[in-house]
Design an enzyme around this catalytic site. Structure first.
Site, PDB file in Angstrom:
ATOM      1  N   SER A 228       0.851  -1.151   0.034  1.00 45.03           N
ATOM      2  CA  SER A 228      -0.085  -0.197   0.195  1.00 45.03           C
ATOM      3  C   SER A 228       0.966   1.221  -0.013  1.00 45.03           C
ATOM      4  O   SER A 228       1.872   1.151   0.728  1.00 45.03           O
ATOM      5  CB  SER A 228      -0.909   0.199   1.208  1.00 45.03           C
ATOM      6  OG  SER A 228      -0.060   0.418   2.544  1.00 45.03           O
ATOM      7  N   ASP A 229       0.475   2.309  -0.701  1.00 46.54           N
ATOM      8  CA  ASP A 229       1.092   3.602  -0.415  1.00 46.54           C
ATOM      9  C   ASP A 229       0.722   3.908   1.093  1.00 46.54           C
ATOM     10  O   ASP A 229      -0.233   3.191   1.798  1.00 46.54           O
ATOM     11  CB  ASP A 229       0.419   4.812  -1.168  1.00 46.54           C
ATOM     12  CG  ASP A 229       1.402   5.889  -1.209  1.00 46.54           C
ATOM     13  OD1 ASP A 229       2.164   6.022  -0.403  1.00 46.54           O
ATOM     14  OD2 ASP A 229       1.179   6.823  -2.368  1.00 46.54           O
ATOM     15  N   TRP A 230       1.458   4.602   1.969  1.00 48.67           N
ATOM     16  CA  TRP A 230       1.472   4.930   3.276  1.00 48.67           C
ATOM     17  C   TRP A 230       0.128   5.315   3.841  1.00 48.67           C
ATOM     18  O   TRP A 230      -0.223   6.668   3.699  1.00 48.67           O
ATOM     19  CB  TRP A 230       2.624   5.531   3.725  1.00 48.67           C
ATOM     20  CG  TRP A 230       3.940   4.888   4.055  1.00 48.67           C
ATOM     21  CD1 TRP A 230       4.601   5.109   4.979  1.00 48.67           C
ATOM     22  CD2 TRP A 230       4.708   3.782   3.294  1.00 48.67           C
ATOM     23  NE1 TRP A 230       5.788   4.066   5.274  1.00 48.67           N
ATOM     24  CE2 TRP A 230       5.925   3.435   3.943  1.00 48.67           C
ATOM     25  CE3 TRP A 230       4.163   3.169   2.315  1.00 48.67           C
ATOM     26  CZ2 TRP A 230       6.499   2.307   3.458  1.00 48.67           C
ATOM     27  CZ3 TRP A 230       5.237   2.251   1.654  1.00 48.67           C
ATOM     28  CH2 TRP A 230       6.326   1.908   2.447  1.00 48.67           C
ATOM     29  N   GLY A 231      -0.655   4.616   4.339  1.00 46.80           N
ATOM     30  CA  GLY A 231      -1.983   5.104   4.725  1.00 46.80           C
ATOM     31  C   GLY A 231      -3.253   4.766   3.678  1.00 46.80           C
ATOM     32  O   GLY A 231      -4.270   5.296   3.977  1.00 46.80           O
TER      33      GLY A 231
END
Length: 781
Positions: A228-231
């Site tokens: 995932s992208d962060w968050g």
């Protein structure tokens, strides 16, 4: 060292599997010491290693690393071998800084010049972007470390990037927004792919099974793991089910427990979890095989950064003032001459090992010339007339003025989009005043993407676009100004005349606080996204479809400031002797194209030869032309080289949503050899023979026109069509009736569903219209 991954998975507890699929911290995966599973450390890229000393912190200053030119500058080099070389240097630094995966490259299309993160992205054209990222990945991963291809997919703006729903039609997705990812996955196999924050057609990319599993893993054969992208994760169990293998950052105890609960309750198949575990472990152990630590070649990498920067700089205008001919006095104007804007803000911000200051490098190259300096503009957006007056005075007293301008980070950065294409009011006024006082002025622009220039374009004697040029950009500027390097960059994005000319910008922008690898439009309203950017009520509609960048400007015949593929040199080039391997060819055989390029000037230089393909006729609408090949060729004065391109069937195909595949259609295509998207030097027409045997898409709602243009439908329907025409003409009184009602009956019928046309003649039919259409459909299927 070998690891039996299946055996390890079998020994893992459910809790350990769930924990492995969530980060242990901001930059590391969860180790499982009892089974010998190490942590995997990742670090931001993509143009430098942002490795924090403590992997448990997020915002501290990173360890020193080379800040290479950003993607927009890399793309403008059009030099895939050089980008691979830069990737090798990045890979070596990744390894030396004890990192297993570098979080890059960025691979999103430049749908609009306003995207705040455009400096991390390559081009408005998917073929060019695909070639760049493929070579970047191959270079980095040759050093035994991984990459993370991002942000998958349709992450083309910063406005509401965590939640915006990008509505993209299937053809635009397949032909514009996915091909560069597809090319990189199939040819370079990045160790990881990072999903985007946004929704795509109503589904978060982190939970998009079609995107992550059906297309990426099954269709393209991606072997690594999806992070995932962060968050970006909203529902951990749902994202695992959809193919999102690793959630970052961690730790997230509740998310880990949610996965355990989902498996125990039967909502998540443990086999799905095991597949994610297998993918993560494969990369973890692959990274563990590479010895890490040690030193990297600081000076050698700085030299690579300087070379990339120089090859990516684009000479936009030159009345002959460049290269500088040993002036005795130089006025250097502009804050960015001493405080260079060489990288963008946000997650990619690198703690550079050293920074070339343009003023210092110009001074070193100026061979005894006297240099004077004026700051020109403040660091903020305020307007200070005395600074302009000082700059004018300094410029008037010198032989030549070098005026450096760059937008402040408060205007362009990750996290927010640009409000417009303009330089600051102070910078525009400064350029106008200085060029009026000193005609021998060279304007040096540092920007992430296109900027508006129409208001002051006529003033300077020369304009050099340097992009976010990396830590060695100051030296690269000096190299070009003084002729040590012949500029060879070309635009990878269009520079529009005005924002409203761009295809995506309907609602106006909301601001919440080489050869060109892009076309420079004349103004922002000229850009294709202008009518559909940045969206409203949580949705951005990609209403321009296929037509972004030069595809749009071609279709609309909109003039631009500087076109895609444009860039000047200190020499000139001639193209001739275009040759194709066949004039008629089968799609499966492809086509070989060659052309001779000659340096007709007095200086050695490099030319970027571009190949575009134009389809004469197609069932579905296509762009006027599309880039399908390019080559950068170095030539001595008077030297001729033959440039050869190999085109496969994909170069002539388009994606057909009905058939759910790429299709080739028989017919004529123009092979266009160009120096830019608007500078076609030679062309040749060839004929493609398609070997595809596609099923008919005709159905009960198909029109008469569709029946007659369908290969199978025409055979079975044309005899009936002639009878229909005759019967309808007789029933309505023939030509006299047409004159009486003022219409062409055949033209009226062509776009009428066949079933409806038959209903008009139902009293003359032996069977019901539905029966006739059913019989015809059986024959074509």
């Amino acid at each position: 060292m070998t690891f039996n991954i299946q055996s390890i998975i079998e020994q893992m507890t459910l809790e350990e599997k769930a924990a492995l699929c969530t980060g242990a911290g901001p930059w590391a995966t969860t180790p499982i010491e009892r089974l010998g599973v190490p942590e995997l450390v990742v670090a931001d890229g993509p143009h430098g290693v942002r490795r924090l000393a403590d992997v448990n912190t997020m915002g501290a200053q990173s360890l020193p690393a080379t800040c290479f030119p950003t993607a927009s500058a890399q793309a403008a080099t059009w030099n895939v071998a050089l980008i691979k070389e830069m990737g090798q240097a990045l890979g070596a630094e990744t390894r030396a800084l004890n990192v297993g995966v570098l979080l890059g490259p960025g691979n999103n299309m430049k749908r609009t010049p306003l995207c705040g993160r455009n400096f991390e992205y390559y081009a408005e054209d998917p073929y060019l972007s695909g070639e760049m990222v493929t070579n970047f990945i191959q270079g980095v991963q040759s050093q035994g470390v991984g990459t993370s291809l991002k942000h998958y997919a349709a992450n083309n703006q910063e406005f509401q990037r965590f939640s915006i729903n990008a509505e993209v039609d299937e053809r635009a997705l397949r032909e514009i927004y996915l091909p560069a990812f597809e090319s990189a996955v199939k040819r370079a196999q990045p160790w990881t792919v990072m999903c985007a924050y946004n929704k795509l057609n109503g589904v978060h990319c982190s939970e998009n099974y079609e995107l992550l599993v059906k297309i990426l893993k099954e269709e393209w054969g991606f072997e690594g793991f999806v992070v995932s992208d962060w968050g970006a994760v909203h529902d951990r169990a749902a994202s695992l089910q959809a193919g999102l293998d690793l959630e970052m950052p961690g730790p997230k105890a509740r998310r880990v427990q949610a996965v355990v609960d989902a498996v125990q309750m039967g909502d998540l198949d443990e086999a799905t979890l095991n597949e994610s575990v297998r993918r993560i472990l494969t990369v973890v152990f692959k990274a563990a095989e590479t010895p890490q630590g040690g030193e990297f070649a600081v000076e050698a990498h700085h030299a690579v950064a300087r070379k990339v920067a120089a090859e990516g700089m684009v000479l936009l205008k030159n009345n002959g003032i460049l290269p500088l001919a040993q002036p005795q006095s130089l006025a250097v104007i502009g804050r960015s001459a001493k405080e260079p804007r060489f990288q963008g803000g946000g997650s990619s911000f690198v703690n550079a090992t050293q920074v070339d200051i343009p003023f210092d490098l110009v001074q070193a190259a100026a061979s005894g010339a006297t240099l004077s300096y004026a700051v020109g503009y403040p660091a903020d957006l305020s307007f200070e007339l005395p600074l302009i007056m000082e700059a004018v005075s300094v410029a008037q007293a010198a032989e030549v003025a070098l005026l450096f301008v760059a937008l402040p980070s408060s205007i362009e950065s990750e996290g927010y989009d640009r409000p417009n294409l303009d330089l600051t009011p102070q910078q525009v006024a400064l350029i106008k005043a200085v060029t009026a006082a000193q005609p021998k002025t060279v304007v040096i622009v540092s920007s992430s993407a296109a900027v508006a220039m129409q208001e002051w374009l006529d003033g300077p004697a020369a304009i050099l676009e340097t992009w976010f040029m990396g830590q060695a950009g100051g030296g690269a500027i000096a190299d070009i100004l003084f002729g040590h390097v012949n500029p060879s960059g070309k635009l990878a994005e269009t520079f529009p005349l005005k924002l409203s000319d761009t295809p995506a910008h309907l609602f106006g922008h909301v601001n919440p606080s080489g050869k060109l690898a892009e076309t420079f439009p004349l103004k922002l309203s000229d850009t294709p996204a202008h009518l559909n950017f940045p969206g409203e009520q949580g949705v951005v509609r990609y209403g321009e479809g296929l037509f972004i960048g030069y595809r749009y400007y071609d279709a609309k015949e909109v003039p631009v400031l500087f076109p895609f593929g444009y860039g000047l040199s200190y020499t000139t080039f001639n193209y001739d002797n275009l040759h194709t391997s066949a004039t008629t060819f089968k799609d499966v055989d492809g086509l070989t194209v060659s052309v001779d390029v000659t340096n007709t000037g007095a200086r050695a230089g490099q030319e970027i030869v571009q190949l575009y393909v134009h389809d004469h006729e197609s069932t579905l609408v296509r762009p006027q032309k599309e880039l399908k090949g390019f080559a950068k060729v170095a030539l001595q004065p008077g030297e001729t080289k033959t440039v050869t391109f190999s085109l496969d069937s994909r170069a002539f195909a388009y994606y057909h949503p009905g058939h759910k595949q790429w299709v080739t259609e028989e017919g004529q295509f123009d092979i266009l050899i160009a120096a830019s998207a608007t500078d076609i030097r030679c062309s040749q027409t060839v004929t493609l023979q398609s070997t595809q045997d596609l099923p008919s898409l005709l159905d009960h709602e198909s029109t008469i026109r569709e029946w007659l243009t369908d290969r199978r439908g025409k055979v079975v329907f044309e005899p009936m069509f002639q009878k229909i025409i005759a019967q309808m003409g007789g029933a309505m009184g023939g030509e006299e009736a047409e004159n009486a009602i003022g219409m062409d009956m055949v033209g009226f019928m062509m776009d009428l569903p066949l079933l409806s046309a038959l209903h008009f003649q139902e009293s003359q039919l032996p069977v019901a219209p539905e029966t006739i259409v059913d019989d015809l459909l059986r024959q074509v299927r």
